[in-house]
Design a protein around this motif. Sequence first.
Motif, PDB file in Angstrom:
ATOM      1  N   ALA A 228      10.156  -2.394  -4.312  1.00 10.95           N
ATOM      2  CA  ALA A 228       9.383  -2.547  -3.071  1.00 10.95           C
ATOM      3  C   ALA A 228       9.366  -4.007  -2.618  1.00 10.95           C
ATOM      4  O   ALA A 228       9.466  -4.297  -1.426  1.00 10.95           O
ATOM      5  N   ILE A 229       9.247  -4.926  -3.569  1.00 14.83           N
ATOM      6  CA  ILE A 229       9.286  -6.353  -3.234  1.00 14.83           C
ATOM      7  C   ILE A 229      10.606  -6.691  -2.554  1.00 14.83           C
ATOM      8  O   ILE A 229      10.652  -7.389  -1.530  1.00 14.83           O
ATOM      9  N   ALA A 230      11.702  -6.165  -3.124  1.00 19.75           N
ATOM     10  CA  ALA A 230      13.023  -6.429  -2.548  1.00 19.75           C
ATOM     11  C   ALA A 230      13.175  -5.766  -1.184  1.00 19.75           C
ATOM     12  O   ALA A 230      13.677  -6.387  -0.231  1.00 19.75           O
ATOM     13  N   HIS A 231      12.737  -4.522  -1.078  1.00 16.29           N
ATOM     14  CA  HIS A 231      12.881  -3.774   0.176  1.00 16.29           C
ATOM     15  C   HIS A 231      12.145  -4.454   1.323  1.00 16.29           C
ATOM     16  O   HIS A 231      12.664  -4.552   2.441  1.00 16.29           O
ATOM     17  N   HIS A 232      10.941  -4.921   1.045  1.00 18.07           N
ATOM     18  CA  HIS A 232      10.114  -5.529   2.103  1.00 18.07           C
ATOM     19  C   HIS A 232      10.316  -7.039   2.219  1.00 18.07           C
ATOM     20  O   HIS A 232       9.687  -7.674   3.070  1.00 18.07           O
ATOM     21  N   GLN A 233      11.196  -7.600   1.369  1.00 15.16           N
ATOM     22  CA  GLN A 233      11.456  -9.045   1.401  1.00 15.16           C
ATOM     23  C   GLN A 233      10.144  -9.830   1.322  1.00 15.16           C
ATOM     24  O   GLN A 233       9.909 -10.785   2.077  1.00 15.16           O
ATOM     25  N   ALA A 234       9.294  -9.414   0.388  1.00 15.04           N
ATOM     26  CA  ALA A 234       7.965 -10.011   0.249  1.00 15.04           C
ATOM     27  C   ALA A 234       8.059 -11.462  -0.204  1.00 15.04           C
ATOM     28  O   ALA A 234       8.875 -11.808  -1.061  1.00 15.04           O
ATOM     29  N   GLU A 235       7.190 -12.295   0.362  1.00 16.04           N
ATOM     30  CA  GLU A 235       7.119 -13.697  -0.032  1.00 16.04           C
ATOM     31  C   GLU A 235       5.882 -13.981  -0.873  1.00 16.04           C
ATOM     32  O   GLU A 235       5.834 -14.999  -1.577  1.00 16.04           O
ATOM     33  N   SER A 236       4.880 -13.106  -0.802  1.00 18.24           N
ATOM     34  CA  SER A 236       3.698 -13.281  -1.641  1.00 18.24           C
ATOM     35  C   SER A 236       3.145 -11.923  -2.043  1.00 18.24           C
ATOM     36  O   SER A 236       3.238 -10.942  -1.294  1.00 18.24           O
ATOM     37  N   ILE A 237       2.589 -11.881  -3.248  1.00 15.72           N
ATOM     38  CA  ILE A 237       1.903 -10.695  -3.762  1.00 15.72           C
ATOM     39  C   ILE A 237       0.757 -11.165  -4.644  1.00 15.72           C
ATOM     40  O   ILE A 237       0.729 -12.312  -5.091  1.00 15.72           O
ATOM     41  N   ILE A 238      -0.194 -10.276  -4.908  1.00 14.27           N
ATOM     42  CA  ILE A 238      -1.296 -10.542  -5.829  1.00 14.27           C
ATOM     43  C   ILE A 238      -1.240  -9.485  -6.920  1.00 14.27           C
ATOM     44  O   ILE A 238      -1.146  -8.283  -6.627  1.00 14.27           O
ATOM     45  N   LEU A 239      -1.314  -9.920  -8.174  1.00 12.31           N
ATOM     46  CA  LEU A 239      -1.185  -9.008  -9.302  1.00 12.31           C
ATOM     47  C   LEU A 239      -2.351  -9.152 -10.268  1.00 12.31           C
ATOM     48  O   LEU A 239      -2.984 -10.208 -10.346  1.00 12.31           O
ATOM     49  N   LEU A 240      -2.605  -8.094 -11.021  1.00 19.60           N
ATOM     50  CA  LEU A 240      -3.472  -8.169 -12.183  1.00 19.60           C
ATOM     51  C   LEU A 240      -2.597  -8.524 -13.385  1.00 19.60           C
ATOM     52  O   LEU A 240      -1.391  -8.274 -13.384  1.00 19.60           O
ATOM     53  N   PRO A 241      -3.175  -9.118 -14.437  1.00 20.96           N
ATOM     54  CA  PRO A 241      -2.352  -9.542 -15.576  1.00 20.96           C
ATOM     55  C   PRO A 241      -1.496  -8.441 -16.176  1.00 20.96           C
ATOM     56  O   PRO A 241      -0.331  -8.666 -16.519  1.00 20.96           O
ATOM     57  N   GLN A 242      -2.043  -7.218 -16.303  1.00 19.37           N
ATOM     58  CA  GLN A 242      -1.260  -6.150 -16.917  1.00 19.37           C
ATOM     59  C   GLN A 242      -0.080  -5.738 -16.046  1.00 19.37           C
ATOM     60  O   GLN A 242       0.951  -5.298 -16.551  1.00 19.37           O
ATOM     61  N   MET A 243      -0.214  -5.896 -14.733  1.00 22.07           N
ATOM     62  CA  MET A 243       0.899  -5.616 -13.832  1.00 22.07           C
ATOM     63  C   MET A 243       1.993  -6.669 -14.004  1.00 22.07           C
ATOM     64  O   MET A 243       3.188  -6.351 -14.059  1.00 22.07           O
ATOM     65  N   LEU A 244       1.576  -7.936 -14.082  1.00 22.63           N
ATOM     66  CA  LEU A 244       2.544  -9.006 -14.284  1.00 22.63           C
ATOM     67  C   LEU A 244       3.291  -8.804 -15.593  1.00 22.63           C
ATOM     68  O   LEU A 244       4.518  -8.975 -15.656  1.00 22.63           O
ATOM     69  N   GLN A 245       2.566  -8.419 -16.623  1.00 17.92           N
ATOM     70  CA  GLN A 245       3.195  -8.215 -17.925  1.00 17.92           C
ATOM     71  C   GLN A 245       4.253  -7.117 -17.850  1.00 17.92           C
ATOM     72  O   GLN A 245       5.352  -7.255 -18.396  1.00 17.92           O
ATOM     73  N   ALA A 246       3.957  -6.032 -17.149  1.00 22.94           N
ATOM     74  CA  ALA A 246       4.919  -4.943 -17.013  1.00 22.94           C
ATOM     75  C   ALA A 246       6.137  -5.375 -16.202  1.00 22.94           C
ATOM     76  O   ALA A 246       7.276  -5.002 -16.518  1.00 22.94           O
ATOM     77  N   LEU A 247       5.917  -6.164 -15.151  1.00 26.23           N
ATOM     78  CA  LEU A 247       7.032  -6.640 -14.325  1.00 26.23           C
ATOM     79  C   LEU A 247       7.949  -7.564 -15.120  1.00 26.23           C
ATOM     80  O   LEU A 247       9.172  -7.471 -15.039  1.00 26.23           O
ATOM     81  N   VAL A 248       7.351  -8.457 -15.902  1.00 25.35           N
ATOM     82  CA  VAL A 248       8.139  -9.395 -16.694  1.00 25.35           C
ATOM     83  C   VAL A 248       8.976  -8.647 -17.732  1.00 25.35           C
ATOM     84  O   VAL A 248      10.129  -9.003 -18.010  1.00 25.35           O
ATOM     85  N   ALA A 249       8.416  -7.567 -18.271  1.00 29.95           N
ATOM     86  CA  ALA A 249       9.114  -6.812 -19.311  1.00 29.95           C
ATOM     87  C   ALA A 249      10.386  -6.145 -18.793  1.00 29.95           C
ATOM     88  O   ALA A 249      11.363  -6.004 -19.530  1.00 29.95           O
ATOM     89  N   VAL A 250      10.402  -5.725 -17.522  1.00 29.57           N
ATOM     90  CA  VAL A 250      11.563  -4.983 -17.005  1.00 29.57           C
ATOM     91  C   VAL A 250      12.484  -5.840 -16.136  1.00 29.57           C
ATOM     92  O   VAL A 250      13.626  -5.452 -15.883  1.00 29.57           O
ATOM     93  N   ALA A 251      11.999  -6.988 -15.679  1.00 29.72           N
ATOM     94  CA  ALA A 251      12.821  -7.825 -14.795  1.00 29.72           C
ATOM     95  C   ALA A 251      13.898  -8.551 -15.591  1.00 29.72           C
ATOM     96  O   ALA A 251      13.677  -8.971 -16.729  1.00 29.72           O
ATOM     97  N   SER A 252      15.043  -8.700 -14.983  1.00 28.32           N
ATOM     98  CA  SER A 252      16.103  -9.481 -15.605  1.00 28.32           C
ATOM     99  C   SER A 252      15.897 -10.958 -15.266  1.00 28.32           C
ATOM    100  O   SER A 252      15.065 -11.301 -14.422  1.00 28.32           O
TER     101      SER A 252
END
Length: 487
Positions: A228-252
């Motif tokens: 979704a970040i890529a699709h919408h070309q987002a420049e800013s987002i707000i996350l909770l820590p557990q969301m950030l942790q999940a994103l870091v785990a799967v992102a290359s």
Amino acid sequence: MHNWFEQIPASGVKVEGSGAAWTHSDLQTHIDMVQAALLARKVPTAPVAILADNSPEWIAIDLATQNLGITLIPLPLFFTPGQWMHVIASSGVQAVYCAQPEQAAQLGFAGIVGGLGNLTLCERESAEVSAELAGIQKVTFTSGTTAEPKGVCLSTEQQWDVAHALHNSLASLNIQRHLSVLPLAVLLENIAGIYTALLAGATVICPPLAEVGLHGASGFDPDGCLNAIAHHQAESIILLPQMLQALVAVASQNDARIATLKFVAVGGAKTPHALIEAARQKGFPVYEGYGLSECSSVVSLNVPGADRVGSVGKPLSNRRVRIAADHEIEVGGMQSARYLGQVDTHAEWMPTGDIGHLDDDGYLFIDGRKKDILITGFGRNISPEWPESVLLGTGVFAQAIVFGDAQPFLIALVVPLSRSIDASTMQTAIDAANRALPDYARVRHWLVVAPFSSASGLATANGRLRRQLIWQRYQEQASPLFGQSGE
């Protein structure tokens, strides 16, 4: 009537989501439509609630109530029907915007006034307008499935004051596209996300939460969010820590899907230092902040050029922070906040319940919750967030909570980051965490449990774990761990 919409620059502002793409003029048109519907109610000045997924309509309804001076009551989708009824009864709601009129009818709102997009305005026959809500634009309720939610009363000025301070802090980034990945019913997204982006003349993107990876009360699909970040070309987002942790785990490494991001704010609960560093190594421009609903959300924030990992940044320009004699963080420089049903004390300084310290350069550090301090059987005072942060920093656990008050050692309840993580891997991670901790703060035994979520009542909407309720839930299983050897 005051038109708060006038402070938002006309150039550049767009609101997208749910198939809609509104210009500044379109947004004004929809605000006018909402105002007309609200004034057509049987009690035009009474509070109105909103029970809905993220959408441009949500924003129009929020801004319309500000213009009319009507109190808005966001009803989080993750609340139980019993909680909704408590909120409705305690705040005197006379009408509700929701996607399902039959659901509104079950809550006592059977009359249909009008609609906006896929939302319908439903009302009850009558309501008393409480003098207590005079000057209050929003009552945001804190969560808790087994406890009655508490409503924080906020004026329009209080909310926009924070948004203006955030806008000034982030102006140099020239953010043009903000993607909402948290519910708009959560004050953090409502103010720090939507209002701040509107002041910047940016495009606000607020699709249904499922489209950004949030499913139900606690399900999160990190790949869906990255897409979704890529699709919408987002420049800013707000996350909770557990969301950030999940994103870091799967992102290359330097994942192409996050290439457009300029600023990722993380807050709501303590974020491990190691997680911030791991996220930045992957390419996430992440910055930790701190806030409370009672302070209209954000109090302090790290930003480019004023950033110290481990801290939650410097206080915003509209806030003052001091540390009391018992190390509790107190916040000043704002209109006093109060809970619904409580008297406004007009206190100059508001105690936060958090303990912390300020360094010589003015950066604020959160050391734990005042009420959560535990004292071991050997008389050691420990903020449980300290060992918990170290555990989370191993990258193996999605959630961790420790107990050990009046005990000779600590135990932990842990939620692994994925089902594929076995007991040996978890033990290795705990051993590594223990090596970074003094003997008295080490975890001797641990237990794997189900995720703590707002749906279960064991976490707040912002990800804070509810210690007392967690212990009540798992006491029978966890207590025997203290009877085992501490070695």
